[in-house]
Write a protein that holds these residues in place. Structure first.
Motif, PDB file in Angstrom:
ATOM      1  N   PRO A 265     -11.814  -9.197  -5.932  1.00 14.16           N
ATOM      2  CA  PRO A 265     -12.698 -10.136  -5.235  1.00 14.16           C
ATOM      3  C   PRO A 265     -12.884 -11.498  -5.907  1.00 14.16           C
ATOM      4  CG  PRO A 265     -13.939  -8.328  -6.216  1.00 14.16           C
ATOM      5  CD  PRO A 265     -12.496  -7.953  -6.305  1.00 14.16           C
ATOM      6  N   LYS A 266     -12.667 -11.569  -7.216  1.00 13.68           N
ATOM      7  CA  LYS A 266     -12.861 -12.862  -7.880  1.00 13.68           C
ATOM      8  C   LYS A 266     -11.553 -13.626  -8.088  1.00 13.68           C
ATOM      9  CE  LYS A 266     -12.520 -11.559 -12.772  1.00 13.68           C
ATOM     10  NZ  LYS A 266     -13.170 -11.664 -14.086  1.00 13.68           N
TER      11      LYS A 266
ATOM     12  N   ASP B 284      -2.685  -8.986   4.516  1.00 17.84           N
ATOM     13  CA  ASP B 284      -2.317  -8.761   3.118  1.00 17.84           C
ATOM     14  C   ASP B 284      -3.292  -9.466   2.175  1.00 17.84           C
ATOM     15  OD1 ASP B 284      -0.146  -7.356   4.055  1.00 17.84           O
ATOM     16  OD2 ASP B 284       1.312  -8.952   3.654  1.00 17.84           O
TER      17      ASP B 284
ATOM     18  N   ARG C  24      -7.982  -9.435  -1.576  1.00 16.85           N
ATOM     19  CA  ARG C  24      -9.343  -9.882  -1.891  1.00 16.85           C
ATOM     20  C   ARG C  24     -10.302  -8.703  -2.020  1.00 16.85           C
ATOM     21  NH1 ARG C  24      -9.549 -14.213   1.515  1.00 16.85           N
ATOM     22  NH2 ARG C  24      -8.816 -15.597  -0.136  1.00 16.85           N
ATOM     23  N   GLU C  25     -10.070  -7.651  -1.258  1.00 18.25           N
ATOM     24  CA  GLU C  25     -10.928  -6.467  -1.373  1.00 18.25           C
ATOM     25  C   GLU C  25     -10.811  -5.824  -2.749  1.00 18.25           C
ATOM     26  OE1 GLU C  25      -9.906  -3.769   1.720  1.00 18.25           O
ATOM     27  OE2 GLU C  25     -10.666  -5.061   3.345  1.00 18.25           O
ATOM     28  N   ARG C  26      -9.593  -5.812  -3.293  1.00 18.47           N
ATOM     29  CA  ARG C  26      -9.370  -5.157  -4.582  1.00 18.47           C
ATOM     30  C   ARG C  26      -9.601  -6.089  -5.765  1.00 18.47           C
ATOM     31  NH1 ARG C  26      -4.888  -0.429  -4.275  1.00 18.47           N
ATOM     32  NH2 ARG C  26      -5.042   0.064  -2.050  1.00 18.47           N
TER      33      ARG C  26
ATOM     34  N   THR D 100       0.805  -1.227   0.000  1.00 21.56           N
ATOM     35  CA  THR D 100       0.000   0.000   0.000  1.00 21.56           C
ATOM     36  C   THR D 100       0.835   1.271   0.000  1.00 21.56           C
ATOM     37  OG1 THR D 100      -0.128  -0.106   2.422  1.00 21.56           O
ATOM     38  CG2 THR D 100      -1.926  -1.116   1.181  1.00 21.56           C
TER      39      THR D 100
ATOM     40  N   ALA E 156     -10.741  -5.156 -10.313  1.00 24.59           N
ATOM     41  CA  ALA E 156     -11.860  -6.086 -10.099  1.00 24.59           C
ATOM     42  C   ALA E 156     -11.841  -7.225 -11.109  1.00 24.59           C
ATOM     43  CB  ALA E 156     -13.183  -5.329 -10.177  1.00 24.59           C
TER      44      ALA E 156
ATOM     45  N   ARG F 236      -6.317 -10.384   2.753  1.00 21.06           N
ATOM     46  CA  ARG F 236      -7.637  -9.753   2.812  1.00 21.06           C
ATOM     47  C   ARG F 236      -7.670  -8.452   2.013  1.00 21.06           C
ATOM     48  NH1 ARG F 236      -8.448 -11.241   9.249  1.00 21.06           N
ATOM     49  NH2 ARG F 236      -9.166 -13.391   8.874  1.00 21.06           N
ATOM     50  N   LEU F 237      -6.568  -7.704   2.027  1.00 19.93           N
ATOM     51  CA  LEU F 237      -6.490  -6.497   1.202  1.00 19.93           C
ATOM     52  C   LEU F 237      -6.545  -6.844  -0.284  1.00 19.93           C
ATOM     53  CD1 LEU F 237      -3.736  -4.393   3.031  1.00 19.93           C
ATOM     54  CD2 LEU F 237      -6.162  -3.809   2.797  1.00 19.93           C
TER      55      LEU F 237
END
Length: 335
Positions: free
Chosen positions: A231-232, A222, A227-229, A139, A155, A224-225
């Motif tokens: 998601p698939k 890391d 996966r947020e950006r 980040t 995405a 989880r971050l």
């Protein structure tokens, strides 16, 4: 002891001290891509113009000097055309293994596992791996035009590999420099019998255990971050190899024989911390530790270079055979 023996011993000690200095200098160069808010956000997508040769079975991978490529059409299959983003540090960037790619100062090459995967299986690669990267650099920008690595995700990203953690809090460099200086900084055998790497303040307990626990938590965060950006995306966390043998040291590695069990165990704990963090976030895990058994720095068939590389690589970093083996592990997880 005769005069000639004394002279030989002194020359031997001087050589070992020089090897420690070379290793420390190499790590410092790789750390030149340190965190820096001033990094520009230029295009970091890898351009695949030299498709790699077919990924071989890990047990018959290329020798340490191997690093060439050949013109091979991508394999038709479920990975072809997928958008792939590679995140990571120098073990993922593969400095010295192939032709330079990516931002200056990241020492990324097209010999890394991300390029091998993309070229062989037709993935659409964006490679932002960068030497000395830490979890913070997901980040936060690194120096020399290396933007935050998570900026490469969208995405529409289908596959992500993450290979980092060893630079967090300086754990890997601390292992090499601290154990190396204690081992050979004073001529090796002449050091005090009670001067052990395990007793160095850098590795004091319970602080070391807490440091490894923080690493596990960071890897979970890391993933989880990511996966947020994306998601698939299918996320594969790449662990760390067996760099240090459990016993039977060698000139390639500046760690005294008495310290090898501790250094090997710390190497193992580093990898275990990364894998625990990945599994806590439900990511796929490439078990590099198991795959590199018998291929440490001192092995007959090393996949990790010593302080003086014997093929394309930089000190204490992967050879081409390692990058090929990791690529095979990732493919097995995705197909």
């Amino acid at each position: 002891m005769g005069v000639q023996s004394v002279r030989r011993g002194r020359r031997h000690g001087a050589r070992r001290r020089a090897l420690v200095a070379v290793t420390a200098a190499s790590l410092a160069v790789l750390a030149g891509c340190s965190s820096d808010d001033s990094g520009d956000s230029g295009d970091s997508s890898a351009s695949i113009e030299r498709p790699s040769s077919s990924l071989s079975d890990a047990s018959s991978a290329a020798s340490p000097s191997a690093g060439g490529s050949s013109s091979t059409e991508p394999v038709d299959g479920p990975l072809k055309g997928l958008r792939y983003v590679a995140l990571g540090d120098s073990y993922s960037a593969a400095p010295g293994v192939g032709q330079p790619t990516g931002p200056d100062g990241c020492f990324q090459t097209d010999g890394n596992y991300a390029h091998l995967l993309a070229a062989r299986y037709g993935l659409r690669l964006t490679d932002v791996t960068c030497s000395s990267a830490t979890s913070e650099n997901l980040t936060k920008a690194q120096a020399l035009n290396a933007p935050p690595q998570l900026d490469a995700l969208t995405a529409d990203t289908d596959v992500v590999t993450l290979g980092m953690g060893g630079n967090d809090e300086g754990l890997f460099s601390g292992l090499v420099t601290t154990c190396g200086r204690l081992g050979f900084g004073g001529g090796g055998a002449s050091r005090p019998a009670n001067q052990r790497c395990a007793d160095a303040p850098r590795f004091a307990e319970p602080a070391l255990t807490r440091e490894l626990q923080r690493l596990t938590q960071r890897i979970t965060a890391d993933v989880r971050l990511i996966r947020e950006r994306a998601p698939k995306a299918r996320i594969v966390v790449v662990g760390y190899p067996q760099v240090v043998p459990a016993s039977g040291g060698c000139e390639r590695l500046p760690i005294a024989a008495a310290d090898l069990p501790f250094a090997h165990d710390l190497n193992r704990r580093l990898d275990a911390a990364v894998r625990r963090g990945a599994r806590a976030a439900d990511a796929l895990v490439a078990d590099v530790w198991t795959a590199t058994r018998g291929h440490d720095v001192c092995a007959a068939d090393p996949w990790i270079a010593g302080v003086v590389p014997e093929g394309p690589a930089v000190p204490l970093h992967p050879y081409a055979a390692y990058e090929q083996a990791v690529a095979d592990l990732v493919v097995d997880l995705l197909t």
